[in-house]
Design an enzyme around this catalytic site. Structure first.
Site, short mmCIF file in Angstrom:
data_model
loop_
_atom_site.label_atom_id
_atom_site.label_comp_id
_atom_site.label_asym_id
_atom_site.label_seq_id
_atom_site.Cartn_x
_atom_site.Cartn_y
_atom_site.Cartn_z
N ASP A 33 -3.94 8.38 7.08
CA ASP A 33 -4.87 7.04 8.47
C ASP A 33 -3.83 7.13 9.38
O ASP A 33 -2.57 7.23 9.29
CB ASP A 33 -5.48 6.58 7.39
CG ASP A 33 -4.46 5.25 6.53
OD1 ASP A 33 -3.09 5.07 6.74
OD2 ASP A 33 -4.96 4.39 5.34
N SER A 50 0.69 -1.22 0.28
CA SER A 50 0.08 0.06 0.06
C SER A 50 0.98 1.12 -0.25
O SER A 50 0.51 2.22 -0.26
CB SER A 50 -0.93 -0.41 1.21
OG SER A 50 -0.12 -0.23 2.27
N HIS A 80 -0.21 5.14 7.02
CA HIS A 80 0.24 5.34 5.93
C HIS A 80 0.04 7.25 6.22
O HIS A 80 -0.57 7.50 6.65
CB HIS A 80 -0.66 5.75 4.68
CG HIS A 80 -1.36 3.82 4.21
ND1 HIS A 80 -2.38 3.73 4.99
CD2 HIS A 80 -0.02 3.08 4.19
CE1 HIS A 80 -2.43 1.97 4.68
NE2 HIS A 80 -0.87 1.88 3.91
#
Length: 347
Positions: A322, A32, A325
């Site tokens: 978040d 991610s 990240h």
């Protein structure tokens, strides 16, 4: 003075190529931290294809990036002279002349260990490699075999993986942590990394950059779930990350000795992210213990970070977007810290 001179030379090199790309294409693999939207096209909960993700991106819309805006790799691409980003391979944009820019095969929730990806129902690294082989055939159709071979050789290859292997697999999976020590599991991952680099090399890659592990114990989610008895970061997780980073640097040194003509750099993201968390105001940030989305303690993916979550009033003040990240502002600091290493790789 030596560091300052190196930085100055790096900036000068970038400026001298302001109107051209330092490499013909960028090929990306991983999780991610570098996924630009592949998970939008598969069945998984690990998606960032909805607001508030992307709220500060150029079109103010979610792109599949786990961020409010640009990833560090997006900024790196801009630093290298790219005006457009290589597309997510599974997206409709990955066709025709767009393939000349490269391709992004990364999948949020993936890792070096294919089992990590299987737990999250995302694209394992082994499949990402198969997609790359498929991409090479498409590239040859667009650019011609000779040009495609040149692009493959001169392209920059980025690998961003490993964090999910620990946070989403090892630390929560008794089938792993009861049978392997952290050191043993790290060695397993390093062997996969080495094999992956050798596979890329065999397919023509010569300029490869891989990220180290981040200080995973400082991620808000890790603090929330695993740090009940610690005031700051989860120290054991950070120790594990540092030990892994020693192993991957050692493996990279060995690979460069074994594979003629290979340029391989391990980008140290541990130090800059740790410094951001430890000294946020030094970089203009206000908050480094929680993310901007929702409470910032557990929110990530559309399950918890969504339109109903709410966000902070100013994401530029937050190190994390978040609970896992970095924000675009933090990614800018991270990308800037890697300029010298990046230039040494593509020069």
């Amino acid at each position: 003075m030596g560091v300052f001179l190196a930085f100055t030379l790096a900036i000068a090199a970038l400026c001298s190529h302001a109107n051209s790309q330092l490499v013909p294409a960028i090929i990306t693999f991983g999780d991610s931290t570098v996924d630009v939207g592949n998970n939008d096209y598969i069945h998984t909960i690990f998606k960032a294809d909805h607001p508030p993700y992307g709220q500060d991106f150029s079109n103010r819309e979610p792109t599949g990036r786990f961020c409010n805006g640009k990833l560090a790799t997006d900024i790196t691409a801009e630093n290298l002279g790219f005006t457009n980003y290589a597309p997510a391979y599974l997206s409709p944009q990955a066709s025709g002349k767009n393939l000349l820019l490269g391709a992004n095969f990364a999948s949020a929730g993936s890792g070096y260990d294919d089992n990590t990806a299987e737990l999250s129902h995302v694209i394992p690294l082994s499949q990402q490699l198969q997609y790359f082989k498929e991409y090479q055939g498409k590239l040859a159709s667009v650019a011609g075999s000779k040009n495609a071979s040149s692009i493959t050789k001169e392209a920059l290859y980025l690998i961003g993986a490993g964090n999910s292997d620990f946070l989403q697999n090892y630390y929560v999976n008794p089938f792993l942590n009861k049978h392997y020590t952290v050191d043993q599991y790290s060695s397993i991952l390093i062997n996969i990394f080495s094999s992956f680099v050798k596979s890329l090399y065999g397919l023509g890659a010569r300029k490869i950059g891989a990220t180290s592990l981040a200080p995973t114990g400082c991620l808000p989610l890790a603090r929330t779930i695993f740090g009940q008895h610690e005031k700051g970061c989860v120290s054991s997780f950070n120790t594990d990350a540092q030990q892994f980073n020693k192993k991957i640097n050692a493996a990279a040194s060995q690979l460069k000795k074994q594979l003629p003509g290979l340029k391989l750099v391990v980008f140290d993201i541990y130090k800059p992210i740790y410094d951001l968390v430890a000294n946020p105001r030094k970089y203009g940030f206000v908050e480094a213990t929680r993310g901007c989305c929702g409470t910032g303690t557990v929110e990530t993916t559309f399950v918890l970070c969504n339109q109903k979550s709410g966000t902070c009033s100013n994401a530029t003040e937050f190190v994390f977007w978040d609970s896992v990240h970095p924000s675009q502002a933090a990614n800018q600091v991270l990308a800037d810290s890697l300029i010298i290493a990046g230039i040494s790789l593509v020069a």
